[in-house]
Design a protein around this motif. Structure first.
Motif, PDB file in Angstrom:
ATOM      1  N   UNK A 191    -127.831  24.841 -49.754  1.00 35.56           N
ATOM      2  CA  UNK A 191    -129.381  23.409 -49.364  1.00 35.56           C
ATOM      3  C   UNK A 191    -128.607  22.790 -48.459  1.00 35.56           C
ATOM      4  N   UNK A 192    -129.313  22.030 -47.689  1.00 36.06           N
ATOM      5  CA  UNK A 192    -129.318  20.659 -46.701  1.00 36.06           C
ATOM      6  C   UNK A 192    -130.487  19.492 -47.089  1.00 36.06           C
ATOM      7  N   UNK A 193    -129.658  18.169 -47.199  1.00 41.10           N
ATOM      8  CA  UNK A 193    -130.664  17.249 -47.386  1.00 41.10           C
ATOM      9  C   UNK A 193    -131.843  17.197 -45.967  1.00 41.10           C
ATOM     10  N   UNK A 194    -131.444  17.693 -45.448  1.00 37.79           N
ATOM     11  CA  UNK A 194    -132.988  17.943 -44.038  1.00 37.79           C
ATOM     12  C   UNK A 194    -133.856  19.713 -44.792  1.00 37.79           C
ATOM     13  N   UNK A 195    -133.618  19.740 -45.360  1.00 43.00           N
ATOM     14  CA  UNK A 195    -134.554  20.771 -45.958  1.00 43.00           C
ATOM     15  C   UNK A 195    -135.476  19.851 -47.031  1.00 43.00           C
ATOM     16  N   UNK A 196    -135.476  19.300 -47.187  1.00 42.70           N
ATOM     17  CA  UNK A 196    -136.728  18.170 -48.259  1.00 42.70           C
ATOM     18  C   UNK A 196    -137.414  17.306 -47.032  1.00 42.70           C
ATOM     19  N   UNK A 197    -136.969  17.598 -46.496  1.00 41.37           N
ATOM     20  CA  UNK A 197    -138.061  16.210 -45.362  1.00 41.37           C
ATOM     21  C   UNK A 197    -139.236  16.343 -44.842  1.00 41.37           C
ATOM     22  N   UNK A 198    -139.588  17.395 -44.921  1.00 48.59           N
ATOM     23  CA  UNK A 198    -141.371  18.326 -44.972  1.00 48.59           C
ATOM     24  C   UNK A 198    -142.236  18.031 -46.112  1.00 48.59           C
ATOM     25  N   UNK A 199    -141.576  17.757 -47.259  1.00 52.29           N
ATOM     26  CA  UNK A 199    -141.842  17.764 -48.681  1.00 52.29           C
ATOM     27  C   UNK A 199    -142.716  16.645 -48.792  1.00 52.29           C
ATOM     28  N   UNK A 224    -122.234  17.181 -51.951  1.00 53.17           N
ATOM     29  CA  UNK A 224    -120.508  17.454 -52.264  1.00 53.17           C
ATOM     30  C   UNK A 224    -121.092  16.565 -50.315  1.00 53.17           C
ATOM     31  N   UNK A 225    -119.235  17.409 -50.476  1.00 53.88           N
ATOM     32  CA  UNK A 225    -119.127  17.087 -48.898  1.00 53.88           C
ATOM     33  C   UNK A 225    -118.869  16.134 -48.274  1.00 53.88           C
ATOM     34  N   UNK A 226    -119.348  14.732 -48.355  1.00 58.07           N
ATOM     35  CA  UNK A 226    -119.684  13.524 -47.873  1.00 58.07           C
ATOM     36  C   UNK A 226    -118.186  13.058 -48.928  1.00 58.07           C
ATOM     37  N   UNK A 227    -117.657  12.001 -47.632  1.00 58.79           N
ATOM     38  CA  UNK A 227    -116.421  11.386 -47.828  1.00 58.79           C
ATOM     39  C   UNK A 227    -117.174  10.121 -48.982  1.00 58.79           C
ATOM     40  N   UNK A 267    -120.074   4.835 -50.044  1.00 60.44           N
ATOM     41  CA  UNK A 267    -119.905   4.138 -50.467  1.00 60.44           C
ATOM     42  C   UNK A 267    -120.548   3.101 -49.798  1.00 60.44           C
ATOM     43  N   UNK A 268    -119.317   2.794 -47.738  1.00 63.76           N
ATOM     44  CA  UNK A 268    -119.315   1.654 -47.588  1.00 63.76           C
ATOM     45  C   UNK A 268    -120.978   2.063 -46.687  1.00 63.76           C
ATOM     46  N   UNK A 269    -121.465   2.772 -46.803  1.00 63.87           N
ATOM     47  CA  UNK A 269    -122.831   2.622 -45.777  1.00 63.87           C
ATOM     48  C   UNK A 269    -123.802   2.303 -46.338  1.00 63.87           C
ATOM     49  N   UNK A 270    -123.666   2.605 -47.991  1.00 66.20           N
ATOM     50  CA  UNK A 270    -125.282   1.894 -48.769  1.00 66.20           C
ATOM     51  C   UNK A 270    -124.908   1.010 -48.831  1.00 66.20           C
ATOM     52  N   UNK A 271    -123.172  -0.325 -49.314  1.00 65.05           N
ATOM     53  CA  UNK A 271    -123.407  -1.124 -49.598  1.00 65.05           C
ATOM     54  C   UNK A 271    -123.849  -2.050 -48.014  1.00 65.05           C
ATOM     55  N   UNK A 286    -130.881   8.942 -45.873  1.00 69.71           N
ATOM     56  CA  UNK A 286    -130.025   9.731 -44.178  1.00 69.71           C
ATOM     57  C   UNK A 286    -129.073   9.283 -43.999  1.00 69.71           C
ATOM     58  N   UNK A 287    -127.924   8.535 -44.852  1.00 71.16           N
ATOM     59  CA  UNK A 287    -126.973   8.202 -44.917  1.00 71.16           C
ATOM     60  C   UNK A 287    -126.071   9.532 -45.432  1.00 71.16           C
ATOM     61  N   UNK A 288    -126.693  10.235 -46.274  1.00 71.93           N
ATOM     62  CA  UNK A 288    -126.219  10.907 -47.160  1.00 71.93           C
ATOM     63  C   UNK A 288    -126.321  12.425 -45.816  1.00 71.93           C
ATOM     64  N   UNK A 289    -127.276  12.737 -45.173  1.00 73.47           N
ATOM     65  CA  UNK A 289    -126.675  13.415 -44.674  1.00 73.47           C
ATOM     66  C   UNK A 289    -126.488  12.534 -43.217  1.00 73.47           C
ATOM     67  N   UNK A 290    -126.742  12.025 -42.450  1.00 69.53           N
ATOM     68  CA  UNK A 290    -125.248  11.863 -41.673  1.00 69.53           C
ATOM     69  C   UNK A 290    -124.245  11.474 -42.282  1.00 69.53           C
TER      70      UNK A 290
END
Length: 136
Positions: free
Chosen positions: A1-9, A32-35, A40-44, A92-96
């Motif tokens: 499942x990708x994060x996009x799968x919940x965008x319309x819920x 999983x998968x993302x560095x 962390x850098x984007x969230x900060x 959005x950060x996780x998706x990107x």
């Protein structure tokens, strides 16, 4: 499942759940998968350190000092509009960053112990069991 799968819920805000406005919640999102360092850098950068991206042994993987996967922990949320906007920014950060939600990942909602009525907690549980949400 990708994060996009919940965008319309559509997930309604807490006032629709009849939960006491003094109730606090916290959210954890495993991925999983993302560095992890990049997440962390984007969230900060975008959320001024209020949300935390941390290592999670159940979903993080390390190879040559690069950690992929982890967990996002929210600050205490008190149902303000900006907090929901921050949650959207985190997603959005996780998706990107290429994060994936796999069968190993979990999402956790922690409800503050200051709930006064059991009825409020039961309304939350009933809402989570609603077919619209359990399809995710």
């Amino acid at each position: 499942m990708k994060i996009d799968d919940i965008k319309d819920v559509k997930i309604e805000y807490r006032d629709k759940l009849n939960i006491n406005p003094r109730t606090t919640i916290g959210i954890e999102i495993e991925f999983e998968k993302a560095n992890l360092k990049d997440v962390r850098k984007k969230i900060n950068q975008y959320l001024e350190g209020e949300w935390k991206a941390v290592f999670d042994g159940s979903v993080s993987d390390s190879f040559l000092d690069v950690i992929k996967g982890g967990e996002i922990n929210s600050p205490i949320i008190t149902n303000k509009m900006y907090e929901w906007a921050e949650l959207e920014t985190v997603c959005e950060i996780l998706k990107n960053e290429g994060a994936e939600i796999t069968e190993c990942c979990g999402g956790h909602v922690h409800i503050g112990k200051n709930i006064i009525k059991l009825e409020s907690y039961m309304n939350f549980i009933r809402r989570c069991n609603d077919d619209k949400i359990t399809r995710i």
